[in-house]
Design a protein around this motif. Sequence first.
Motif, short mmCIF file in Angstrom:
data_model
loop_
_atom_site.label_atom_id
_atom_site.label_comp_id
_atom_site.label_asym_id
_atom_site.label_seq_id
_atom_site.Cartn_x
_atom_site.Cartn_y
_atom_site.Cartn_z
N GLY A 1 0.78 -1.22 0.00
CA GLY A 1 0.00 0.00 0.00
C GLY A 1 0.82 1.27 0.00
N LEU B 1 -0.91 3.98 -1.93
CA LEU B 1 -2.06 4.56 -1.24
C LEU B 1 -1.61 5.50 -0.13
CD1 LEU B 1 -4.17 1.28 -1.15
CD2 LEU B 1 -4.37 3.20 -2.72
N ALA B 2 -0.53 5.12 0.56
CA ALA B 2 0.01 6.00 1.59
C ALA B 2 0.50 7.30 0.97
CB ALA B 2 1.14 5.29 2.34
N VAL C 1 -0.71 8.71 -1.72
CA VAL C 1 -1.89 9.51 -2.06
C VAL C 1 -2.39 10.25 -0.82
CG1 VAL C 1 -4.28 9.45 -2.87
CG2 VAL C 1 -2.57 7.99 -3.96
N GLU C 2 -2.42 9.55 0.30
CA GLU C 2 -2.86 10.22 1.55
C GLU C 2 -1.95 11.40 1.89
OE1 GLU C 2 -5.14 7.11 4.42
OE2 GLU C 2 -2.96 6.89 4.38
N ALA D 1 -2.79 14.20 -0.44
CA ALA D 1 -4.11 14.76 -0.16
C ALA D 1 -4.03 15.69 1.05
CB ALA D 1 -5.12 13.65 0.07
N LYS E 1 -4.10 0.92 -8.13
CA LYS E 1 -4.79 1.25 -6.88
C LYS E 1 -4.58 2.72 -6.53
CE LYS E 1 -3.09 -2.29 -4.45
NZ LYS E 1 -2.66 -3.38 -5.34
N VAL F 1 -6.89 4.89 -8.56
CA VAL F 1 -8.25 4.93 -8.01
C VAL F 1 -8.31 5.91 -6.84
CG1 VAL F 1 -10.00 3.59 -6.75
CG2 VAL F 1 -8.86 2.61 -8.76
N ALA F 2 -7.30 5.81 -5.96
CA ALA F 2 -7.27 6.67 -4.78
C ALA F 2 -7.10 8.14 -5.16
CB ALA F 2 -6.16 6.22 -3.83
N ALA G 1 -10.36 9.44 -6.20
CA ALA G 1 -11.23 9.65 -5.04
C ALA G 1 -10.84 10.92 -4.30
CB ALA G 1 -11.15 8.44 -4.10
N ALA G 2 -9.55 11.21 -4.28
CA ALA G 2 -9.08 12.39 -3.57
C ALA G 2 -9.20 13.66 -4.42
CB ALA G 2 -7.63 12.19 -3.16
N PHE H 1 -2.99 -1.81 6.63
CA PHE H 1 -2.63 -2.33 5.31
C PHE H 1 -3.12 -1.46 4.17
CE2 PHE H 1 -3.01 -5.84 8.33
CZ PHE H 1 -1.70 -6.27 8.32
N LYS H 2 -3.65 -0.28 4.51
CA LYS H 2 -4.15 0.65 3.49
C LYS H 2 -5.22 0.01 2.62
CE LYS H 2 -1.39 3.91 4.73
NZ LYS H 2 -2.02 4.96 5.52
N ILE I 1 -9.14 3.61 2.64
CA ILE I 1 -8.62 4.96 2.88
C ILE I 1 -9.73 5.97 2.66
CG2 ILE I 1 -6.19 4.44 2.41
CD1 ILE I 1 -6.49 5.52 -0.33
N LEU J 1 -10.44 9.61 1.65
CA LEU J 1 -9.82 10.76 0.99
C LEU J 1 -10.87 11.79 0.58
CD1 LEU J 1 -7.34 8.80 -1.25
CD2 LEU J 1 -6.74 10.30 0.64
N GLY J 2 -11.93 11.31 -0.02
CA GLY J 2 -12.95 12.24 -0.51
C GLY J 2 -14.13 12.26 0.45
N TYR K 1 -16.24 9.80 0.98
CA TYR K 1 -16.47 8.52 1.64
C TYR K 1 -15.25 7.61 1.39
CZ TYR K 1 -18.01 7.34 -3.11
OH TYR K 1 -18.07 7.16 -4.45
N VAL L 1 -12.63 4.64 0.35
CA VAL L 1 -12.41 3.78 -0.80
C VAL L 1 -11.80 2.48 -0.28
CG1 VAL L 1 -11.23 3.54 -3.02
CG2 VAL L 1 -11.95 5.80 -2.23
N PHE M 1 -9.97 -1.21 -0.90
CA PHE M 1 -9.19 -2.05 -1.80
C PHE M 1 -9.23 -3.48 -1.24
CE2 PHE M 1 -7.68 2.23 -2.28
CZ PHE M 1 -7.64 2.38 -3.66
N GLU N 1 -8.51 -6.39 -2.13
CA GLU N 1 -7.39 -7.33 -2.27
C GLU N 1 -6.28 -7.06 -1.27
OE1 GLU N 1 -8.25 -4.88 -4.24
OE2 GLU N 1 -6.61 -4.14 -5.50
N MET N 2 -6.29 -5.89 -0.62
CA MET N 2 -5.26 -5.57 0.37
C MET N 2 -5.68 -5.98 1.78
SD MET N 2 -3.21 -3.49 -1.55
CE MET N 2 -2.48 -2.15 -0.63
#
Lengths: 115, 295
Positions: free
Chosen positions: A51, A54-55, A57-58, A61, A76, A79-80, A83-84, B80-81, B84, B86-87, B89, B91, B93, B95-96
Amino acid sequence: MSLIAVSAQGDTPEASVDPRFGRAKGFGLYDPSAQYWSYLSNDAAQAQAQGAGLAAVELLARAKVTVVLSGSIGPKAAVALRAAGIASVEGADGQTVRQAVAAHLEMPQRGDAKS
Amino acid sequence: MIVAIASGKGGTGKTTIATALARIWDGPRVAVDMDVEAPNLHLFLAPSYDGRKRAVLDVPVVLHPEACSGCGACSRLCAFKAIIALGDYPVVFPEMCHGCGGCLEVCRRGVLGAGKRELGEIFWGRAGAADGASPDLRIAGGQLRIGEAMSVPLIRQVRTKANEMLAEHPGDVIIDAPPGTSCPALSAVREVDVLLLVAEPTPFGLHDLGLAVRALASGRVPTGVVVNRAGLGDDCIRAFCHKHDLPILAEIPFRRDIAEACAQGIPLDHMGELRTMMETLARSLRELAEPRVAA
């Protein structure tokens, strides 16, 4: 108000663009309105066993980044980023962070309409 | 008692040893294949199956995005992320996700619901005693779904199945562990009474035995070593075991006839003096485990 982040292999605008997004060393940040450079370390995301993207992206953000330039961005993380509400541009590697930002600012702005 | 057969390096002979031990072991026992990424114990023990079951993991799904306050509690909790915020609501994942269920616990607004991710399947059955195996041998194992990256949740479900079988009909457990020294191997050797490490006397074999001893042999669990393909390389494994006070319980010679028989699926206990060696190995394992099993 826009803030551009570039995945970077070092903490100056002359550093090379890091081709990786999630496991980038850090992010060069450029604020076009203030013409101001800063740097964000990505150590925490790099330390993730999974991840990292994803970290990252956080991290971006929280820093209120609006557009990110990188070599390639994983599915992934993409996608994040959506969303952000962060726009992304791939294929920015092979140049310095400053060059990547300059090239981006010269382009007609689409995803980053707010700038 | 529970014995796990493990190794740092792959291809050292774990399944060969596990098969032979399972076949000659006295009394009721369950042979458990925990190498769910490449299960092969069933190829050698040829069981008749009593059942198969799809294995799933509970993962969160976003059911009511409109109810999210954006508090971020779910995201902060997840190590494990897999989720997350961000917006507007979270999101997910899936599979993680490791399936801890923590995000569903911390969400106070009912945003998340329980979903499923398919892990693969588990299977169980019994091996016949037709070709000389001692009676009352059952087998349990699992097969990871192609594309699934996480084997530990499935390994846990295989263990649960084996425990159910033991609750029905008690016995010993012989675990064929996955290779390596990461989470799957660690998960397979959990709560065992004795650990058997299979090593080959080569530089690679020595290196990975060293890793396995550091990762898997905690000092609390009695540990023994089998040298497979003895005579192939040098004396490095013996020297290592002497230095670390690890008993060598058997040495299977590096011989063409043994390799050919193994390639044809013939178990070691069908090969003359190797049967005696495996019986001695089984006794040594029982002796090593005795202080723990008695306690």
